[in-house]
Design an enzyme around this catalytic site. Structure first.
Site, short mmCIF file in Angstrom:
data_model
loop_
_atom_site.label_atom_id
_atom_site.label_comp_id
_atom_site.label_asym_id
_atom_site.label_seq_id
_atom_site.Cartn_x
_atom_site.Cartn_y
_atom_site.Cartn_z
CD GLU A 65 -7.04 35.74 -106.43
OE1 GLU A 65 -7.43 34.59 -106.19
OE2 GLU A 65 -6.95 36.18 -107.58
CB CYS A 68 -8.64 42.99 -117.21
SG CYS A 68 -8.05 42.84 -115.51
CB CYS A 104 -10.11 47.21 -111.33
SG CYS A 104 -9.21 48.48 -112.26
CB CYS A 124 2.24 40.58 -108.58
SG CYS A 124 0.96 41.36 -109.57
CB CYS A 132 -9.05 46.63 -119.29
SG CYS A 132 -8.30 48.20 -118.74
CB CYS A 179 -1.20 39.68 -116.66
SG CYS A 179 0.49 40.00 -116.37
N1 SAH Z 1 -4.54 48.68 -113.48
C1 SAH Z 1 -3.14 48.61 -113.76
C2 SAH Z 1 -2.43 47.45 -113.11
C3 SAH Z 1 -3.07 46.08 -113.10
S1 SAH Z 1 -3.00 45.02 -114.48
C4 SAH Z 1 -2.92 48.60 -115.25
O1 SAH Z 1 -3.87 48.50 -116.00
O2 SAH Z 1 -1.79 48.74 -115.67
C5 SAH Z 1 -1.38 44.57 -114.90
C6 SAH Z 1 -1.26 44.29 -116.40
O3 SAH Z 1 -1.95 43.06 -116.79
C7 SAH Z 1 -1.88 45.39 -117.25
O4 SAH Z 1 -1.03 45.74 -118.29
C8 SAH Z 1 -3.13 44.72 -117.77
O5 SAH Z 1 -3.62 45.33 -118.92
C9 SAH Z 1 -2.64 43.31 -117.99
N2 SAH Z 1 -3.73 42.35 -118.20
C10 SAH Z 1 -5.01 42.45 -117.77
N3 SAH Z 1 -5.73 41.40 -118.19
C11 SAH Z 1 -4.89 40.60 -118.89
C12 SAH Z 1 -5.05 39.33 -119.56
N4 SAH Z 1 -6.21 38.68 -119.57
N5 SAH Z 1 -3.97 38.81 -120.17
C13 SAH Z 1 -2.79 39.46 -120.14
N6 SAH Z 1 -2.58 40.62 -119.51
C14 SAH Z 1 -3.62 41.20 -118.91
#
Ligand code: SAH
Length: 362
Positions: free
Chosen positions: A96, A123, A116, A109, A120, A339
């Protein structure tokens, strides 16, 4: 035919490599510029339509190369104008990409991996696990497709590597993509308009510091202590907060530029006044701006978004401690384009992920 399987993907070639490939086949090097203009400026991917190249060269190109372009499968538009694009890659995998208008700039974006590996805790993409890296051609391909679909080939836009994947975990292809994007005969997107967001993979971060083409840097920090961050961002158990911040302190920043620290606010987990004070102390003296991201909640994500009061209080403490702070407005939540919400149905791996599919009801 057997030789087709080994035809190199022209979308994966930087212009100097294309020049080289042309020269080796007895063609003029400068043709690479024309080919780049067709592909990146005009969106032409069919060699036979590249009308300022001779008939023989067009035929030779079609014989020697393929030119893969992600296929637009679905396009969804949010009430706030954000658009989510579902793209199918050459091997059928899906990713996406998101268009976010007026932030104030136009922003694409873009994903760097299918899934991934960082896992995290908050996420959704992390729940897919890593299926594979994207090639440079597929990373740039998303930009080609979005620019075409949005009729924005002649407009300025920013790019954030904040879609699916961890860009520094796919280092070489990501950097190659930035060089292709920057090519003056192609899309000419200056690295100053690109932001690379990372959990902070240390060796790669130090390598990035040496790059001639340097994007803006965003670090997904999310917590001020190892104990908290280790729970949220598993890689922190390998590269701790102190090491990541030290790498940021030695990162060569241009005048007036700063490192963005992303901080997803999770109710009762990392949003206390004490956390804010610890964060301010951690970042003191770093050329930083803090981007607070109130959690985008989703089924399968075991956290809650803090109240508006808690968000304001957290931001205020940072501001009182002389940090530049912004609260990210969620865009496209109604189409699950915000995000951490990017996930492609049917590509998940573990039972926990299947649960999330059920919960989503699609
Ligand atoms: N892997 C990279 C880029 C992708 S995520 C990174 O971790 O930076 C882009 C941003 O969205 C990151 O800061 C991530 O932590 C955040 N993110 C992930 N899941 C989220 C959620 N459920 N709500 C808000 N932000 C989130």
């Amino acid at each position: 035919m057997s030789h087709e399987a080994v035809q190199p993907d022209l979308a994966n070639l930087e212009r100097p490599a294309l020049e080289q490939a042309l020269a080796e086949r007895g063609h003029e090097r400068f043709r690479a510029r024309q080919i780049f203009r067709w592909i990146y400026r005009h969106g032409i991917t069919d060699f036979s339509a590249m009308t300022d190249l001779g008939r023989d060269l067009r035929a030779a190109l079609a014989e020697a190369f393929t030119l893969l372009t992600p296929q637009l499968v679905e396009r969804e538009r949010s009430v706030d104008g954000t658009e989510k694009f579902l793209l199918r890659l050459g091997d059928g995998r899906r990713i996406e990409s998101v268009f976010i208008p007026d932030t104030p700039a136009m922003t694409f974006c873009i994903s760097t991996q299918v899934g991934c590996a960082m896992a995290c805790a908050f996420c959704l993409t992390g729940k897919m696990g890593l299926l594979r890296n994207l090639t440079a051609g597929e990373i740039v391909g998303q930009v080609r497709v979005l620019a075409g679909a949005l009729a924005m080939r002649d407009r300025r836009f920013n790019i954030v590597l904040m879609g699916m994947g961890e860009p520094l975990h796919n280092y070489d292809e990501t950097m190659k993509a930035l060089r292709i994007l920057a090519d003056e005969h192609g899309l000419a997107v200056s690295p100053r308009r690109v932001t690379l967001s990372t959990v902070g993979l240390l060796p790669a971060l130090d390598r990035l510091a040496q790059e001639p083409l340097m994007p803006n840097l965003a670090i997904s920090l999310h917590a001020p202590t190892d104990q908290q961050r280790g729970e949220l961002v598993p890689i922190n158990r390998k590269y701790g907060v102190g090491e990541v911040i030290a790498a940021c302190r030695r990162f060569p920043l241009k005048r007036r530029s700063r490192i963005t620290f992303e901080y997803v606010l999770l109710s009762g987990v990392n949003d206390s006044p004490e956390d804010a004070r610890r964060l301010a102390k951690l970042l003191s003296g770093v050329k930083s701006k803090v981007n607070l991201i109130p959690l985008n909640a989703a089924p399968g994500i075991p956290f809650e978004r803090p109240s508006e009061d808690a968000i304001d209080r957290f931001a205020q403490i940072l501001a009182d401690n002389h940090l530049t702070v912004s609260v990210r407005k969620s865009r496209g939540r109604d189409i699950r384009a915000a995000c951490g919400q990017l996930i492609v149905e049917g590509q998940r791996q573990s039972p926990a992920q299947q649960l999330a599919t059920l919960a989503f009801g699609d």
